[in-house]
Scaffold this motif. Structure first.
Motif, PDB file in Angstrom:
ATOM      1  N   THR A  91      18.082  24.339  21.502  1.00  0.00           N
ATOM      2  CA  THR A  91      16.654  24.623  21.429  1.00  0.00           C
ATOM      3  C   THR A  91      16.088  24.051  20.144  1.00  0.00           C
ATOM      4  O   THR A  91      16.802  23.865  19.162  1.00  0.00           O
ATOM      5  CB  THR A  91      16.391  26.136  21.468  1.00  0.00           C
ATOM      6  N   ARG A  92      14.806  23.768  20.160  1.00  0.00           N
ATOM      7  CA  ARG A  92      14.108  23.210  18.999  1.00  0.00           C
ATOM      8  C   ARG A  92      13.048  24.207  18.543  1.00  0.00           C
ATOM      9  O   ARG A  92      12.519  24.964  19.365  1.00  0.00           O
ATOM     10  CB  ARG A  92      13.451  21.877  19.370  1.00  0.00           C
ATOM     11  N   PRO A  93      12.702  24.200  17.273  1.00  0.00           N
ATOM     12  CA  PRO A  93      11.635  25.079  16.799  1.00  0.00           C
ATOM     13  C   PRO A  93      10.314  24.741  17.503  1.00  0.00           C
ATOM     14  O   PRO A  93      10.105  23.606  17.938  1.00  0.00           O
ATOM     15  CB  PRO A  93      11.537  24.754  15.305  1.00  0.00           C
ATOM     16  N   PRO A  94       9.416  25.729  17.588  1.00  0.00           N
ATOM     17  CA  PRO A  94       8.122  25.486  18.234  1.00  0.00           C
ATOM     18  C   PRO A  94       7.394  24.305  17.585  1.00  0.00           C
ATOM     19  O   PRO A  94       7.391  24.148  16.368  1.00  0.00           O
ATOM     20  CB  PRO A  94       7.340  26.788  17.990  1.00  0.00           C
ATOM     21  N   GLY A  95       6.845  23.443  18.429  1.00  0.00           N
ATOM     22  CA  GLY A  95       6.093  22.294  17.950  1.00  0.00           C
ATOM     23  C   GLY A  95       6.929  21.041  17.758  1.00  0.00           C
ATOM     24  O   GLY A  95       6.374  19.958  17.557  1.00  0.00           O
ATOM     25  N   GLU A  96       8.250  21.146  17.783  1.00  0.00           N
ATOM     26  CA  GLU A  96       9.101  19.955  17.634  1.00  0.00           C
ATOM     27  C   GLU A  96       9.474  19.446  19.029  1.00  0.00           C
ATOM     28  O   GLU A  96       9.639  20.231  19.951  1.00  0.00           O
ATOM     29  CB  GLU A  96      10.365  20.286  16.842  1.00  0.00           C
TER      30      GLU A  96
END
Length: 85
Positions: free
Chosen positions: A74-79
């Motif tokens: 998973t990626r941080p929000p916005g990435e």
């Protein structure tokens, strides 16, 4: 090839010890295995020993290795989801 020719196998890799300095990490891989093993068993043993040497090198300096697999799912929000271009 080592089993057919009798040649030795040596795993070697440079490890950084500072700015523009390195040392050599190496392991000799035993290819002189007993006659009680089949050729296939010898190949498996040599391959396992080689992979253990690679693993030991990576464990010594994991920051020096380029990881091509997706370690974090998973990626941080916005990435962007795809980080490999």
């Amino acid at each position: 090839a080592a089993l057919r020719t009798g040649a030795g196998v040596l795993f070697a890799s440079p490890l950084s010890t500072g700015l523009a300095t390195h040392r050599i990490f190496y392991r000799e891989i035993n290819t002189q295995l007993g006659d009680d093993l089949s050729v296939e068993e010898k190949v498996v043993k040599i391959t396992q020993d080689l992979n253990h040497a690679i693993e030991a090198c990576i464990r010594e300096q994991p920051e020096s290795w380029f990881w091509i697999h997706r370690r974090f799912k998973t990626r941080p929000p916005g990435e962007p989801e795809t980080i490999y271009g």
